[in-house]
Design an enzyme around this catalytic site. Structure first.
Site, PDB file in Angstrom:
ATOM      1  CB  SER A 134       3.974   4.884  28.608  1.00 58.46           C
ATOM      2  OG  SER A 134       2.965   4.268  27.848  1.00 58.46           O
ATOM      3  CG  HIS A 170       1.419   0.528  30.371  1.00 68.42           C
ATOM      4  ND1 HIS A 170       1.850   1.183  31.504  1.00 68.42           N
ATOM      5  CD2 HIS A 170       1.452   1.452  29.362  1.00 68.42           C
ATOM      6  CE1 HIS A 170       2.117   2.452  31.209  1.00 68.42           C
ATOM      7  NE2 HIS A 170       1.888   2.631  29.918  1.00 68.42           N
TER       8      HIS A 170
END
Length: 244
Positions: A134, A170
């Protein structure tokens, strides 16, 4: 030991639910460690939780994972002061640097304050494998999309730029990610980029993508480019499944 070329594995994964602890090291992170080519000793893996404020619980989770995986785990924290006297020496002594998720804007600000970004570039060029999830994926790129500023995603454009692409994380699990990433590439805010579904990683050797890897069957990576008409064009990339 060092990798045989500057190496980054940028992911939307790398951990899986643990049997005896909260998390266990996932196939993507294990592969990043394998890329360091360590033999005859435990690999030195340095964990950075800057993006979540060096939360003690996150650091504890890392040490649980490292012990279970057989890594020689250590960490670099910056709050409330660096936990090591010489950040450069500490990072350059690692086989792998693993960066956790959270606020990529906060991570980049703290790294700039303490000169960590410059050391990351030096470590990467020296063959230390860089990985992360991330925020720990976006940071290696020129920029991406982030919730660092609030629930409505915004662009981040001051990444370290070790690879000259933008990064979407994501991509399949947060509904704002895909349309905003495409919009920002279409309007020129971000350059050509690569995006990852949850559980997928991008392996860069030098500054070029070598392959896309996944921990989960059916998950993909994507190349997003701006065409001559100013539209975003998305191409699904094949991924190689890593076994746990």
């Amino acid at each position: 030991m060092v990798a045989d070329a500057p190496t980054i594995l940028a992911t939307s994964g790398g951990v899986v639910p643990g049997a005896r602890s909260r998390w266990s090291v996932g196939p993507l992170t294990r592969y990043a460690v394998d890329l360091a080519g360590v033999d005859g000793r435990a690999p030195r893996v340095c964990f950075l939780a800057t993006a979540c404020g060096d939360q003690p619980a996150v650091l504890r989770d890392f040490y649980d994972m490292a012990q279970e995986a057989g890594f020689h785990g250590n960490h670099l924290s910056l709050f409330t002061m660096p936990n090591v006297a010489d950040i450069r020496a500490h990072l350059l002594a690692q086989d792998v640097i693993w960066v956790w998720g959270g606020s990529v804007a906060g991570l980049l600000a703290m790294w700039e304050l303490h000169g960590v970004g410059e050391v990351m570039r030096e470590a990467w060029q020296a063959g230390v494998v860089l990985t992360g999830v991330s925020a720990g994926s976006i940071c290696w790129h020129s920029g991406g999309t982030t919730d660092s500023f609030g629930p409505d995603l915004r662009p981040i454009t001051n990444g370290l730029g070790l690879v000259p692409y933008s990064n979407g994380v994501h991509y399949d699990s947060e509904e704002q990610r895909r349309p905003l990433f495409q919009q920002l590439i279409a309007d020129g805010t971000l350059p050509t980029g690569y995006a990852t579904d949850d559980g997928v990683g991008l392996l860069y050797r030098g500054t070029e993508l070598a392959e896309a890897l996944t921990e989960e069957p059916g998950k993909a990576a994507y190349l997003v480019e701006r065409d001559a008409g100013g539209r975003a064009v998305e191409t699904r990339l094949e991924t190689r499944l890593l076994r746990g």
